[in-house]
Design an enzyme around this catalytic site. Sequence first.
Site, PDB file in Angstrom:
ATOM      1  N   ASN A   6     -11.807  -9.607  21.397  1.00  0.00           N
ATOM      2  CA  ASN A   6     -12.430  -9.158  22.641  1.00  0.00           C
ATOM      3  C   ASN A   6     -12.537  -7.638  22.609  1.00  0.00           C
ATOM      4  OD1 ASN A   6     -13.257  -8.693  25.234  1.00  0.00           O
ATOM      5  ND2 ASN A   6     -11.385  -9.401  26.231  1.00  0.00           N
ATOM      6  N   LYS A   8     -13.993  -5.738  24.541  1.00  0.00           N
ATOM      7  CA  LYS A   8     -14.069  -5.127  25.884  1.00  0.00           C
ATOM      8  C   LYS A   8     -15.126  -4.018  25.863  1.00  0.00           C
ATOM      9  CE  LYS A   8      -9.325  -6.471  26.704  1.00  0.00           C
ATOM     10  NZ  LYS A   8      -8.121  -6.303  27.475  1.00  0.00           N
ATOM     11  N   HIS A  92     -12.052 -13.591  32.676  1.00  0.00           N
ATOM     12  CA  HIS A  92     -11.074 -12.618  32.179  1.00  0.00           C
ATOM     13  C   HIS A  92     -10.450 -11.876  33.362  1.00  0.00           C
ATOM     14  CE1 HIS A  92      -9.280  -9.215  30.159  1.00  0.00           C
ATOM     15  NE2 HIS A  92      -9.304  -9.950  29.064  1.00  0.00           N
ATOM     16  N   GLU A  94      -9.779  -8.912  33.805  1.00  0.00           N
ATOM     17  CA  GLU A  94     -10.438  -7.654  34.168  1.00  0.00           C
ATOM     18  C   GLU A  94     -11.678  -7.900  35.015  1.00  0.00           C
ATOM     19  OE1 GLU A  94     -10.523  -6.078  30.183  1.00  0.00           O
ATOM     20  OE2 GLU A  94      -8.347  -5.858  30.277  1.00  0.00           O
ATOM     21  N   GLU A 162      -3.572 -15.894  29.322  1.00  0.00           N
ATOM     22  CA  GLU A 162      -3.394 -14.446  29.242  1.00  0.00           C
ATOM     23  C   GLU A 162      -2.618 -13.951  30.462  1.00  0.00           C
ATOM     24  OE1 GLU A 162      -6.334 -12.312  26.635  1.00  0.00           O
ATOM     25  OE2 GLU A 162      -7.339 -12.513  28.533  1.00  0.00           O
ATOM     26  N   GLY A 168      -2.926  -5.376  27.395  1.00  0.00           N
ATOM     27  CA  GLY A 168      -3.176  -3.950  27.175  1.00  0.00           C
ATOM     28  C   GLY A 168      -1.925  -3.116  26.963  1.00  0.00           C
ATOM     29  N   SER A 210      -1.492  -8.318  24.406  1.00  0.00           N
ATOM     30  CA  SER A 210      -0.706  -7.496  23.476  1.00  0.00           C
ATOM     31  C   SER A 210      -0.333  -8.217  22.184  1.00  0.00           C
ATOM     32  CB  SER A 210       0.545  -6.944  24.179  1.00  0.00           C
ATOM     33  OG  SER A 210       0.152  -6.088  25.223  1.00  0.00           O
TER      34      SER A 210
HETATM   35  P1  PGA Z   1      -4.954  -6.808  24.704  1.00  0.00           P
HETATM   36  O1  PGA Z   1      -6.086  -7.570  25.514  1.00  0.00           O
HETATM   37  O2  PGA Z   1      -4.842  -7.464  23.354  1.00  0.00           O
HETATM   38  O3  PGA Z   1      -5.417  -5.403  24.634  1.00  0.00           O
HETATM   39  O4  PGA Z   1      -3.677  -6.974  25.495  1.00  0.00           O
HETATM   40  C1  PGA Z   1      -6.212  -8.957  25.477  1.00  0.00           C
HETATM   41  C2  PGA Z   1      -7.271  -9.387  26.450  1.00  0.00           C
HETATM   42  O5  PGA Z   1      -7.318  -8.858  27.570  1.00  0.00           O
HETATM   43  O6  PGA Z   1      -8.112 -10.248  26.146  1.00  0.00           O
END
Ligand code: PGA
Length: 248
Positions: A6, A8, A92, A94, A162, A168, A210
């Site tokens: 991803n 982002k 997601h 976000e 998640e 993050g 993470s």
């Molecule tokens: P991250 O994000 O690996 O940076 O924690 C995962 C995600 O939000 O899909």
Amino acid sequence: MLIVANWKSYVEKRDEAKKLLALSKRLSAKSRRTKIVLAPSFAHLGVLAPGNRSKVKFAAQDLSTTTVGPATGEVSGATLRNLGAEYVIIGHSERRAIGETDTVIAEKAKRAVANGLIPILCIGEKERDADAHYLLTLKKQLHAVFEPLAPRDRLRVIVAYEPVWAIGKHAGDALASSDLREMVLYIRKALSEYLPGKSAKVAPVIYGGSVEPSNIRGLAGGSDIDGFLVGHASVDPVPFAALVKALG
Ligand code: PGA
């Protein structure tokens, strides 16, 4: 094992996107067990996905609830499919954080399957409480999407667990691998309400939050997870290559 990268909004240059695709092609050519799915921005999807014949597959990071017509700024499922996407991330955290509701996410799941895309449905609690109320959050998020889908379409959904508190950060903040095993079991059990028994037991569940080279093997081992949704570690060539190699 599935690795969904991803990106982002981390990748802003076309050259960078192309290099990450080239790396993914090399990695997937060498890996027997791991399937790489790249989820670039809509713009980069349009650059990378058309004409792709490699083992690397593409996901969009979102899709619109609208179809063809007057919907300024929206990108429909058909557009994504026509570009070469095979998967789409929906729900997601976000996007939930900017107001996307379960109802909208359920509509997106419908639009995804209607256009031949495999929905990668993100679910996850914001925090954990001692009384395990967070499990109800997950149940509710699953119910919102699975319940209105036709039984046949439910089988197409990949669930990405998640936990929002783990996104993050760094490997040390990710979910413990022993907890991941429990969560995968819990999610499959919850899915048995919507899927026939056998299918629920093997329903594809991936983990995100993470995931880094230092914890991916631990998370994969013994948790019965089907793969990972990787954010920040997927846009840096060195950790990304290490992640894929770690899974073999
Ligand atoms: P991250 O994000 O690996 O940076 O924690 C995962 C995600 O939000 O899909």
